[in-house]
Write a protein that holds these residues in place. Structure first.
Motif, PDB file in Angstrom:
ATOM      1  N   THR A 101      31.286  17.445  11.851  1.00 35.57           N
ATOM      2  CA  THR A 101      30.437  16.256  12.105  1.00 35.57           C
ATOM      3  C   THR A 101      31.291  15.278  11.837  1.00 35.57           C
TER       4      THR A 101
ATOM      5  N   GLY B 160      25.938  19.503  10.649  1.00 35.64           N
ATOM      6  CA  GLY B 160      27.088  19.689   9.994  1.00 35.64           C
ATOM      7  C   GLY B 160      27.371  21.069   9.668  1.00 35.64           C
TER       8      GLY B 160
ATOM      9  N   ASN C 225      21.524  16.008  11.538  1.00 42.84           N
ATOM     10  CA  ASN C 225      22.803  16.567  10.799  1.00 42.84           C
ATOM     11  C   ASN C 225      23.002  18.019  11.202  1.00 42.84           C
TER      12      ASN C 225
END
Length: 399
Positions: free
Chosen positions: A162, A157, A155
């Protein structure tokens, strides 16, 4: 040898943090250039997963506007027909907080029939579809009615928008087309473009080990997508603590009654060491899925040596495969006869995996470059400060 403890540790950390904040960033250097050479086995000529003959790696970095910072990294096991000349493979899960596409069939059959892709968390389905289309478009696969793309993720983000996911299919095709043997780009490239490690910029890292002829002469290569946290240590030196940036820092300092440090994290998950790490292992040793899974378990030991404790929110996955023609598989075979290594021959491979994983993760940190978005900027580990800390423990660059 210099020891750090108590108040001296705090003073060293503060002093180095000031140096790191005021000095220009040192040039990228791989781990060995500053004396980090884990273990006893020598690396291959490129010190990369591509030292395993036939393995190719390709990156495509996606940068759009002021918010998209992601990418795709492709690992191709060999240059032949991957669907009909399958490589044995296995998965080891260190901590399962993540999304890994194609995992059930990989585990059930113990083999790969596509390349392995690495990308961002919410990109895996687009990447998987693009990989399936890539495989199905090959003329030799005109009659194939099912394909199992394998796609891993972390991830990104913190730096990447994302949810946007633009251009991922095109990035997959370019990463596959760009895949090559030889040296592998590291740091903030491909699937490592938006990743963060220990509060500093993370990325892609790779390393390899070549066993002596007396141990079979086999090669083990590792590539990582580093995006995790914890308490960074390098060759046993508590770098994260000495630089004043580590998981649980606020609670530790509050309990000790000390003033809060300047190196805290931006959110509660990062403060607790959350994040993920994808690790891919290749070897030319004739190993089947059972012992490949055992090799994957040793990669987690290399991960732990860098200071990860595989927090609750960390998805730590290892995919391992063998390129040896002696253990390849055909989907049409009704009888499988393999010439595989026995259990007693595995220990040297376990050692090689642990060493190469640790070094690949150091390279992911040391080769990273700054990345900025509208969400902020994440800088790399201050390399000059790290070099000072390592030298204080007698760890120096080779002459």
């Amino acid at each position: 040898m210099t020891q750090f403890s108590g108040r001296s540790t705090r003073l060293v950390a503060v002093g180095l943090a000031v140096v790191a904040a005021s000095a220009p960033l040192a040039a990228q250097q791989r781990a060995r250039a500053i004396g980090l050479a884990p273990g006893v086995f020598a690396p291959g000529p490129n010190n990369a997963i591509t030292d395993v003959a036939g393995v190719r790696v390709g990156h495509e970095t996606v940068t759009l506007g002021d918010s998209v910072r992601t990418g795709v990294t492709a690992i191709i096991p060999h240059g032949g027909d991957l669907y009909r000349d399958r490589v044995p493979a296995a998965l080891h899960v260190g901590n399962g907080f993540g999304k890994l596409l194609g995992v059930t069939q990989l585990r059930e059959l113990g083999e790969l029939e596509t390349p392995v892709l690495l990308t961002c968390t919410l990109c895996i389905w687009q990447a998987g579809d693009a990989l399936a289309q890539y495989m199905l478009a090959k003329p030799e696969n005109a009659n194939v009615r099912s394909i199992n793309p394998v796609v891993g993720e972390t991830n990104d983000g913190q730096l990447n928008a994302t949810r946007a996911r633009p251009g991922i299919a095109a990035a997959v095709n370019r990463a596959l087309a760009n895949a090559d043997s030889g040296r592998v780009a590291e740091g903030s490239v491909g699937a490592g473009h938006g990743t963060v490690m220990f509060g500093w910029k993370g990325g892609i890292g790779t390393s390899s080990r070549k066993l002596p002829a007396s141990l079979g002469g086999y090669t083990v290569g590792v590539i990582v997508q580093g995006n995790y946290g914890g308490v960074l240590q390098m060759a046993g030196v508590p770098v994260g603590q000495l630089l004043g940036r580590y998981a649980f820092q606020r609670d530790v300092e509050r309990a000790a009654g000390t003033p809060p440090g300047a190196g805290g994290f931006g959110d509660a998950g990062a403060e607790q060491g959350d994040g993920s790490c994808m690790i891919v292992i290749a070897t030319d040793a004739p190993v089947l899925s059972r012992n490949l899974e055992r090799m994957g378990a040793r990669a987690v030991m290399g991960l732990a040596r860098t200071g990860s404790s595989a927090s609750n929110g960390s998805g730590d996955y290892v995919i391992a495969f063998s390129t040896s023609p002696r253990v390849r598989r055909s989907p049409d075979a009704t009888l499988s006869t393999n010439d595989e290594l026995g259990n007693e021959a595995m220990s040297a491979l376990f050692q090689a995996v642990t060493e190469a994983t640790e070094e690949a993760l150091y390279d992911a940190l040391l080769m990273a470059t700054p990345v900025s978005t509208r969400a902020g900027r994440v800088n790399p580990l201050p390399r000059d400060s790290v070099r000072v800390l390592l030298q204080a423990r007698g760890i120096r660059a080779p002459r």
